[in-house]
Scaffold this active site. Structure first.
Site, PDB file in Angstrom:
ATOM      1  CB  CYS A  92     -26.666 -78.940 -66.432  1.00  0.00           C
ATOM      2  SG  CYS A  92     -25.815 -78.779 -68.001  1.00  0.00           S
ATOM      3  CE1 TYR A 106     -38.883 -82.868 -75.645  1.00  0.00           C
ATOM      4  CE2 TYR A 106     -37.097 -81.904 -74.516  1.00  0.00           C
ATOM      5  CZ  TYR A 106     -36.974 -82.738 -75.179  1.00  0.00           C
ATOM      6  OH  TYR A 106     -36.393 -83.307 -76.358  1.00  0.00           O
TER       7      TYR A 106
END
Length: 564
Positions: free
Chosen positions: A57, A333
């Site tokens: 998150c 990523y």
């Protein structure tokens, strides 16, 4: 006694006693539990509950000076910069020194915070926190979105990035009589568990102060919170970067003793130069640009930071054993290339990965005509590979930017259809060419197999694959949503078998040694990275029993998601 009643003696907190090189060619061409009272501790099952963990998150907190107006616009701008870290739900709460104002819901930041919502938040407070959430298996209710709140002690709102590996043990104890209160948890989120562990610890520190004639809880409230965070760190396991608002205290931020998930501090001078600094704390420092803030530093592993309502900052190292081991997957990523995490530029890291991978590609002697990135994360590595090999770089895959990421989609059918909507191959780039496709990682292989098929249909003669990261072979239990080893395509295949399954003519992966050495060269102070999804070597809090239980739980959860 102004904070809360001293209604029972100070018990020991959580058992602390009151203290505190060659590419592969295919045949055809990835002590005791907490809050224990005087009773013997109950045995808690190691099998993880099918919880909604906070996977990769984005979190932010802002503190403005008096007279600077509300902070909601700053929170909104920061969340937009963190949208890549979560597209499933968004939330914000602001604090004016007396009242909290909260808005959260499912959806993107721009969907949740429309004109009406932003008007409501406009003057609601100069301290605030926000959160964007990654989707997980089974979906999420609006009530599961962060921030989470507990009204006692004081009133605390909290956002969290990471994953607690002992959330189930903590949850059971919080619900039982060993907790300061028998706490009721409204969701299955590990973030709510973390919030209540913190609340329990602050209650206990307050009781300890009340029973000490030399301690005044009114004047020592910051000290009580810092000591509570120290107690929390002794029992929390896993990865956690946390930002919270505490009524009467201000903004609280802390990071786990290994610093697995990132957390940075930025600041700016207010319009009225006579006042102090204004601060932001965020998952990535790319958020500071739109706020016209500069990167001050990272929150250190095991550090507790408090920024009070006047903008005064206090920090203390509260973990007795801290060692920076940041998640290497952040650089591959998760993070934006314009971010700097742990004094390492994400962009420079990705270029270094391209340099090392180019050397290995050169050894293969593949007859490559053109180098093409799989957008977007592989672009810096692909540009570097093109430069190192002296080959043309082309953008051959056009991305629909209104489609979310695919490896975190909740089921295979959703992922497959999403890939077809997400990318389109251009015949002008691929027709009659031997193509090298560069991707940042190959996790499940679903995306890549379809891309190879697209590129062949667009006219490519040969399709070679290069992954800027090593094969993903193991579960990630620290907050990245790829937990099921069964779904990892390289968990049980050789590179040649994977190449054939994907329909490619050759495949090559970055090595783990090159990946980690690239990071160490950019920041020699980092001895090691958290790279368990590549190596299978976890931090000390994870053992084989936990991993097996996690695998069983995750399979059941994903099966339910597919059925629904």
């Amino acid at each position: 006694m102004s904070l809360y009643q001293a209604h029972r003696p100070f018990p020991s907190m959580f058992g602390l006693g009151g203290g505190g090189a060659h590419g592969r060619l295919c045949a055809h061409g990835h002590g005791r539990g907490l809050g224990l009272g005087r009773r013997a501790p109950r045995r808690v099952s190691r099998r993880p509950r099918r919880q909604e963990v906070s996977r990769a998150c984005g979190i932010v907190g802002v503190v403005l000076q008096p007279g600077s107006g509300g902070c909601s616009k700053d929170i909104y701008e920061a969340l937009l910069m963190l949208q890549h870290r979560g597209q499933d739900a968004s939330g914000m709460v602001t604090y004016d020194g007396t009242h909290f104002t909260e808005i959260k819901d499912k959806g993107l930041v721009s969907d949740v915070f429309g004109e009406k919502e932003m008007q409501k938040m406009a003057s609601a407070g100069r301290i605030g926190i926000g959160h964007v959430r990654y989707p997980t298996a089974g979906g999420v209710l609006a009530s599961d979105a962060q921030p989470f709140f507990v009204n006692s002690p004081l009133g605390i709102y909290l956002v969290h990035n990471g994953n607690l590996t002992n959330a189930d043990e903590l949850r059971e104890i919080l619900r039982g009589t060993d907790s300061f209160f028998n706490r009721h948890l409204r969701t299955s989120s590990d973030s709510e568990v973390l919030l209540n562990v913190l609340a329990d610890a602050i209650h206990r520190q307050h009781q300890k102060c009340v029973l000490n004639d030399c301690c005044d809880p009114e004047t020592n409230i910051q000290r009580l919170v810092i000591d509570a965070v120290k107690e929390c760190m002794s029992v929390l396991k896993g990865a956690y970067s946390v930002v919270a608002i505490i009524d009467g205290v201000g903004l609280l931020a802390f990071r786990d003793p290994y610093g697995v998930r990132p957390l940075s501090i930025g600041r700016r001078a207010p319009v009225d130069s006579d006042k102090g600094w204004e601060y932001a704390v965020a998952s990535e420092d790319c958020t500071f640009g739109p706020l016209e803030m500069t990167h001050l530093r990272d929150v250190a592993p095991g550090e507790c930071v408090i920024i009070d309502q006047e903008g005064n900052i206090t920090s203390e190292q509260v973990s007795e054993k801290s060692e920076l081991k940041p998640c290497v997957f952040e650089y591959i990523y998760l993070a934006r290339p314009d971010s700097v995490l742990n004094d390492i530029s994400v962009y420079e890291y990705q270029l270094a990965m391209g340099t090392r991978l180019a050397r290995k590609i050169q050894e293969t002697k593949w007859p490559i005509d053109v180098v093409v990135p799989v957008p977007d994360g592989s672009r810096p590595a692909c540009i570097q590979i093109s430069s190192e090999l002296g080959l043309p770089y082309r953008e051959g895959l056009v991305k629909n930017r209104y489609i979310g990421r695919t490896f975190i989609m909740p089921d295979q059918k959703t992922r497959s259809s999403s890939v077809r909507r997400k990318l389109n191959a251009m015949s002008a780039v691929f027709e009659g060419k031997n193509v090298l496709l560069v991707d940042d990682s190959i996790v499940r292989g679903t995306t890549m197999s379809q891309i190879v098929n697209m590129v062949r249909k667009a006219g490519a003669k040969r399709v070679y694959l290069a992954s800027a990261s090593p094969p993903v072979k193991h579960a990630n239990v620290y907050g990245v949503d790829m937990p099921s080893k069964r779904e990892l395509v390289m968990a049980n295949l050789t590179e040649e078998e994977l190449c054939e399954r994907l329909g490619a003519d050759g495949i090559i992966f970055q090595t783990v040694d090159d990946l980690l050495e690239a990071g160490r060269e950019l920041n020699p102070n980092i001895v090691d990275f958290e790279a368990s999804c590549f190596t299978g070597h976890y931090l000390p809090d994870v053992d084989a029993e936990y991993l097996e239980a996690q695998e069983v739980s995750d399979r059941a959860s994903r099966s339910e998601a597919v059925i629904s």
